[in-house]
Each structure stands twice: as structure tokens, then as C-alpha cells.
Design a protein around this motif. Structure first.
Motif, PDB file in Angstrom:
ATOM      1  N   LEU A   1       0.823  -1.211   0.000  1.00  0.00           N
ATOM      2  CA  LEU A   1       0.000   0.000   0.000  1.00  0.00           C
ATOM      3  C   LEU A   1       0.854   1.257   0.000  1.00  0.00           C
ATOM      4  CD1 LEU A   1      -2.811  -1.036   2.522  1.00  0.00           C
ATOM      5  CD2 LEU A   1      -2.950  -0.915   0.027  1.00  0.00           C
ATOM      6  N   GLY A   2       1.966   1.236   0.735  1.00  0.00           N
ATOM      7  CA  GLY A   2       2.849   2.397   0.759  1.00  0.00           C
ATOM      8  C   GLY A   2       3.423   2.692  -0.613  1.00  0.00           C
ATOM      9  N   MET A   3       3.814   1.650  -1.339  1.00  0.00           N
ATOM     10  CA  MET A   3       4.317   1.827  -2.703  1.00  0.00           C
ATOM     11  C   MET A   3       3.248   2.415  -3.621  1.00  0.00           C
ATOM     12  SD  MET A   3       6.611   1.420  -5.153  1.00  0.00           S
ATOM     13  CE  MET A   3       7.880   0.217  -4.758  1.00  0.00           C
ATOM     14  N   LEU A   4       2.038   1.844  -3.569  1.00  0.00           N
ATOM     15  CA  LEU A   4       0.955   2.327  -4.444  1.00  0.00           C
ATOM     16  C   LEU A   4       0.583   3.776  -4.115  1.00  0.00           C
ATOM     17  CD1 LEU A   4      -1.345  -0.844  -4.520  1.00  0.00           C
ATOM     18  CD2 LEU A   4       0.266  -0.058  -6.269  1.00  0.00           C
ATOM     19  N   LEU A   5       0.460   4.084  -2.833  1.00  0.00           N
ATOM     20  CA  LEU A   5       0.127   5.455  -2.446  1.00  0.00           C
ATOM     21  C   LEU A   5       1.273   6.408  -2.769  1.00  0.00           C
ATOM     22  CD1 LEU A   5      -1.625   4.796   0.984  1.00  0.00           C
ATOM     23  CD2 LEU A   5      -2.703   5.689  -1.089  1.00  0.00           C
ATOM     24  N   GLY A   6       2.503   5.941  -2.623  1.00  0.00           N
ATOM     25  CA  GLY A   6       3.650   6.778  -2.974  1.00  0.00           C
ATOM     26  C   GLY A   6       3.650   7.142  -4.439  1.00  0.00           C
ATOM     27  N   ILE A   7       3.333   6.177  -5.296  1.00  0.00           N
ATOM     28  CA  ILE A   7       3.256   6.447  -6.738  1.00  0.00           C
ATOM     29  C   ILE A   7       2.125   7.416  -7.035  1.00  0.00           C
ATOM     30  CG2 ILE A   7       2.755   5.391  -8.974  1.00  0.00           C
ATOM     31  CD1 ILE A   7       4.159   2.870  -7.929  1.00  0.00           C
ATOM     32  N   LEU A   8       0.959   7.181  -6.402  1.00  0.00           N
ATOM     33  CA  LEU A   8      -0.190   8.062  -6.630  1.00  0.00           C
ATOM     34  C   LEU A   8       0.118   9.494  -6.198  1.00  0.00           C
ATOM     35  CD1 LEU A   8      -3.219   8.526  -7.275  1.00  0.00           C
ATOM     36  CD2 LEU A   8      -3.698   7.873  -4.899  1.00  0.00           C
ATOM     37  N   LEU A   9       0.752   9.639  -5.035  1.00  0.00           N
ATOM     38  CA  LEU A   9       0.963  10.969  -4.473  1.00  0.00           C
ATOM     39  C   LEU A   9       2.215  11.664  -5.000  1.00  0.00           C
ATOM     40  CD1 LEU A   9      -0.122  10.260  -0.788  1.00  0.00           C
ATOM     41  CD2 LEU A   9      -1.454  11.286  -2.637  1.00  0.00           C
ATOM     42  N   THR A  10       2.912  11.043  -5.932  1.00  0.00           N
ATOM     43  CA  THR A  10       3.986  11.724  -6.659  1.00  0.00           C
ATOM     44  C   THR A  10       3.593  11.982  -8.104  1.00  0.00           C
ATOM     45  OG1 THR A  10       5.020   9.556  -7.072  1.00  0.00           O
ATOM     46  CG2 THR A  10       5.874  10.851  -5.228  1.00  0.00           C
ATOM     47  N   SER A  11       2.373  11.603  -8.456  1.00  0.00           N
ATOM     48  CA  SER A  11       1.863  11.876  -9.801  1.00  0.00           C
ATOM     49  C   SER A  11       1.181  13.243  -9.801  1.00  0.00           C
ATOM     50  CB  SER A  11       0.886  10.779 -10.224  1.00  0.00           C
ATOM     51  OG  SER A  11      -0.249  10.768  -9.369  1.00  0.00           O
ATOM     52  N   ASN A  12       0.565  13.582 -10.899  1.00  0.00           N
ATOM     53  CA  ASN A  12      -0.099  14.888 -11.030  1.00  0.00           C
ATOM     54  C   ASN A  12      -1.559  14.834 -10.599  1.00  0.00           C
ATOM     55  OD1 ASN A  12       2.200  16.211 -12.078  1.00  0.00           O
ATOM     56  ND2 ASN A  12       1.790  15.354 -14.115  1.00  0.00           N
ATOM     57  N   VAL A  13      -1.841  14.104  -9.535  1.00  0.00           N
ATOM     58  CA  VAL A  13      -3.202  13.990  -9.034  1.00  0.00           C
ATOM     59  C   VAL A  13      -3.630  15.321  -8.409  1.00  0.00           C
ATOM     60  CG1 VAL A  13      -2.456  13.155  -6.769  1.00  0.00           C
ATOM     61  CG2 VAL A  13      -4.723  12.545  -7.622  1.00  0.00           C
ATOM     62  N   MET A  14      -4.923  15.603  -8.483  1.00  0.00           N
ATOM     63  CA  MET A  14      -5.451  16.833  -7.903  1.00  0.00           C
ATOM     64  C   MET A  14      -5.351  16.795  -6.377  1.00  0.00           C
ATOM     65  SD  MET A  14      -8.876  17.540 -10.205  1.00  0.00           S
ATOM     66  CE  MET A  14      -9.303  18.914  -9.134  1.00  0.00           C
ATOM     67  N   ALA A  15      -5.157  17.959  -5.779  1.00  0.00           N
ATOM     68  CA  ALA A  15      -5.075  18.116  -4.318  1.00  0.00           C
ATOM     69  C   ALA A  15      -4.030  17.174  -3.719  1.00  0.00           C
ATOM     70  CB  ALA A  15      -6.448  17.884  -3.695  1.00  0.00           C
ATOM     71  N   ARG A  16      -2.885  17.081  -4.380  1.00  0.00           N
ATOM     72  CA  ARG A  16      -1.850  16.155  -3.948  1.00  0.00           C
ATOM     73  C   ARG A  16      -1.363  16.464  -2.529  1.00  0.00           C
ATOM     74  NH1 ARG A  16       3.230  15.872  -7.803  1.00  0.00           N
ATOM     75  NH2 ARG A  16       3.459  18.009  -6.982  1.00  0.00           N
ATOM     76  N   GLY A  17      -1.171  17.742  -2.224  1.00  0.00           N
ATOM     77  CA  GLY A  17      -0.708  18.109  -0.887  1.00  0.00           C
ATOM     78  C   GLY A  17      -1.701  17.732   0.190  1.00  0.00           C
ATOM     79  N   LEU A  18      -2.994  17.958  -0.082  1.00  0.00           N
ATOM     80  CA  LEU A  18      -4.029  17.601   0.885  1.00  0.00           C
ATOM     81  C   LEU A  18      -4.074  16.097   1.098  1.00  0.00           C
ATOM     82  CD1 LEU A  18      -6.442  18.310   2.666  1.00  0.00           C
ATOM     83  CD2 LEU A  18      -7.895  18.198   0.615  1.00  0.00           C
ATOM     84  N   LEU A  19      -3.987  15.338   0.007  1.00  0.00           N
ATOM     85  CA  LEU A  19      -4.031  13.881   0.107  1.00  0.00           C
ATOM     86  C   LEU A  19      -2.836  13.348   0.894  1.00  0.00           C
ATOM     87  CD1 LEU A  19      -5.225  12.918  -3.486  1.00  0.00           C
ATOM     88  CD2 LEU A  19      -6.545  12.835  -1.359  1.00  0.00           C
TER      89      LEU A  19
END
Length: 296
Positions: A91-109
Motif C-alpha cells: 500500500l505504501g508503494m501504491l500510495l507513494g506512486i499516486l501521491l507523486t503523480s499529477n493527481v489533484m489536491a496532492r498536498g491535501l491527500l
């Protein structure tokens, strides 16, 4: 003393001078780690109270490994550590990839994911104990809204240990995610650009670039999660106190129960067993993982 001898003495003192800075750390390490460790080893071979002790050899160890509930706690510790550490890595790997991408509200997430790490473990345990209540808990109420009957998460022996492990993962995956984020953002962008130019899709870039180059982060998460899982106590005690029966007892909770019952020698033996267990798993694993990292 001759001038030459004085100069030699000064040179030797100057050479040894930096070593004196190790002394405060060495004293603290000896007092807070080495002395308690050797004291535990000695008292694990005794039957003791606060005021006296008698040497009984390996009797505590024989009793520890002959009691079914003590061995059960050892098995539960291994299961709990493997489940929680494995889940945090994935889960840490998957969330790390998600939260280093250009997802909206990345800082909040990122803040939302990391927030459970900052919350008191006891508070989390009490909160989830209420949420997982078999009749009045919010989780089963949500399940009932879909026409299904939720299980007794913390009172059914089939679910209790894994339910606590789920809460442990929820609370600790934020730290694993932060470690992975640090590892992923340190990968040079040129590698991804070269992979794109070679026609690699997102899955291929993950498998051939992100996964191998984020290996140091993976090793760190595995080691920290395993140590935390093997030593886990506070969350389990807050949620189940080792129950129902002994189905969620781990070595740390068994140690605490033996202290409560006044079996100080047996509980000290449990501490030694836990220390050996952590060292026997973590030290070789760390050596193997770090050696492979160097070879890679």
C-alpha cells in the motif's frame, strides 16, 4: 622528558582527542541498552521478585515453550508482523506512486494519508473498537445497509487478529508512504523520459524504473514495519487485550500478562525470546536486502 618525547606525547593525545567524543554516547548506550540487556538475560534464568531471586537455569525457557498459549502468542506475533509489514510495503508503494503523480489536491491527500501516524495509538484502538462493535459499530451498520451481516470483528477468533492488523496498517501506512515518496522523487526524471522514448508504458516504467530504483525505500519500510510488527503491543492491548481467549495474544501481551500475574522470571524470559526473535529475523534480513542492493 625530552623535547622529542613531549612532541610525540602531544601527537598521540591529538590523535586520540576525537575519540573522546564517543564517550558520552558509549555511556548512554551502555546504561540504557547493554546493562538492561545483560540483566534481562540473567534474570530470565531466575525466579525473582523485587527483593530476592533464586537461580533456576533454563526452567523458565522450558516452561515458556511448553505452555500452549505462550507458543500461540509467538505464532500470532509472526503472523501479525508478516501481514502488517507486507501490507504496508504494497500500500505504501501504491500510495507513494499516486501521491507523486499529477493527481489533484496532492498536498491535501499527502496530509490525509500521513495524519493517522500522528494520532495516539491508544486513541486509534479505542475508536476502532467502537467502530467494529458487532451490533452497534458503524462498520457493520454500513454493511447492513447493503443487506449483509457483518462479522464480529474483534470477538470472533477467525477475524480478531486480522482486524487489529488492518487497523495497524491503516495507522502506519502513512509513514511507509512518506518513505516511498522520498524514494520516488529522488529518481532522476531522465530515466522515465528514456523509458518513454523506448516505448515503455506506465506498467513497464513502474516495473523497470520505479521498483528497482526505489529499492532503498522498500528495504527501509520492510525493516521498520517488521520491527514494529514483532514488537506490537499497545494497539492489540487497547482493542482486544489478547482476546477472545488467546487468539490475538502476541509475545509482548503475553509478557505483560505474566508481569501482571507476578511471574517476573517467566515474563523476563519472554522479553529475551522477543529480543532474540527480532534480532534473528531482522538482522539477517537487513544484511541480505542491503547486500542485494549493493550488488544491484
Amino acid at each position: 622528558m625530552t623535547t622529542h618525547g613531549k612532541k610525540g606525547l602531544r601527537r598521540r593525545f591529538a590523535a586520540a582527542y576525537p575519540s573522546w567524543f564517543y564517550l558520552p554516547a558509549a555511556v548512554i548506550f551502555g546504561v540504557l541498552f547493554l546493562f538492561p540487556t545483560f540483566a534481562s538475560l540473567f534474570f530470565s534464568l531466575t525466579r525473582w521478585t523485587l527483593f530476592q531471586y533464586s537461580f533456576i537455569g533454563l526452567a523458565n525457557f522450558r516452561q515458556f515453550f511448553s505452555e500452549p498459549f505462550l507458543v500461540w502468542g509467538l505464532v500470532n506475533t509472526l503472523i501479525y508482523a508478516v501481514v502488517t509489514s507486507g501490507s504496508k510495503v504494497v500500500l505504501g508503494m501504491l500510495l507513494g506512486i499516486l501521491l507523486t503523480s499529477n493527481v489533484m489536491a496532492r498536498g491535501l491527500l499527502r496530509a490525509v494519508v500521513f495524519f493517522p501516524v500522528l494520532v495516539s495509538t491508544i486513541g486509534v484502538g479505542i475508536t476502532f473498537t467502537m467502530l467494529m462493535h458487532p451490533t452497534n459499530g458503524l462498520i457493520n451498520d454500513v454493511i447492513a445497509a447493503f443487506g449483509l451481516k457483518g462479522p464480529a470483528w474483534l470477538t470472533d477468533p477467525r477475524f480478531a487478529l486480522l482486524s487489529v492488523a488492518f487497523v495497524d496498517v491503516w495507522k502506519g501506512v502513512g509513514l511507509a508512504t512518506v518513505i516511498y515518496i522520498a524514494g520516488i522523487v529522488s529518481i532522476p526524471a531522465e530515466y522515465y523520459e528514456a523509458a518513454k522514448m523506448d516505448g515503455a508504458n506506465a506498467l513497464q516504467r513502474f516495473w523497470n524504473v520505479t521498483l528497482p530504483l526505489a529499492r532503498p525505500a522498500t528495504v527501509t519500510v520492510i525493516i521498520l514495519s517488521l520491527i514494529g510488527g514483532l514488537r506490537s503491543f499497545d494497539l492489540i492491548w487497547a482493542m482486544t487485550k489478547g482476546g477472545p481467549g488467546f487468539t490475538t495474544d502476541v509475545v509482548a501481551s503475553v509478557i505483560y500478562k505474566q508481569y501482571q500475574a507476578g511471574f517476573y522470571g517467566l515474563s523476563t524470559t519472554g522479553n529475551v525470546v522477543l529480543f532474540v526473535l527480532v534480532a534473528a529475523i531482522v538482522v539477517p534480513l537487513s544484511f541480505v536486502l542491503n547486500r542485494k542492493e549493493v550488488e544491484a
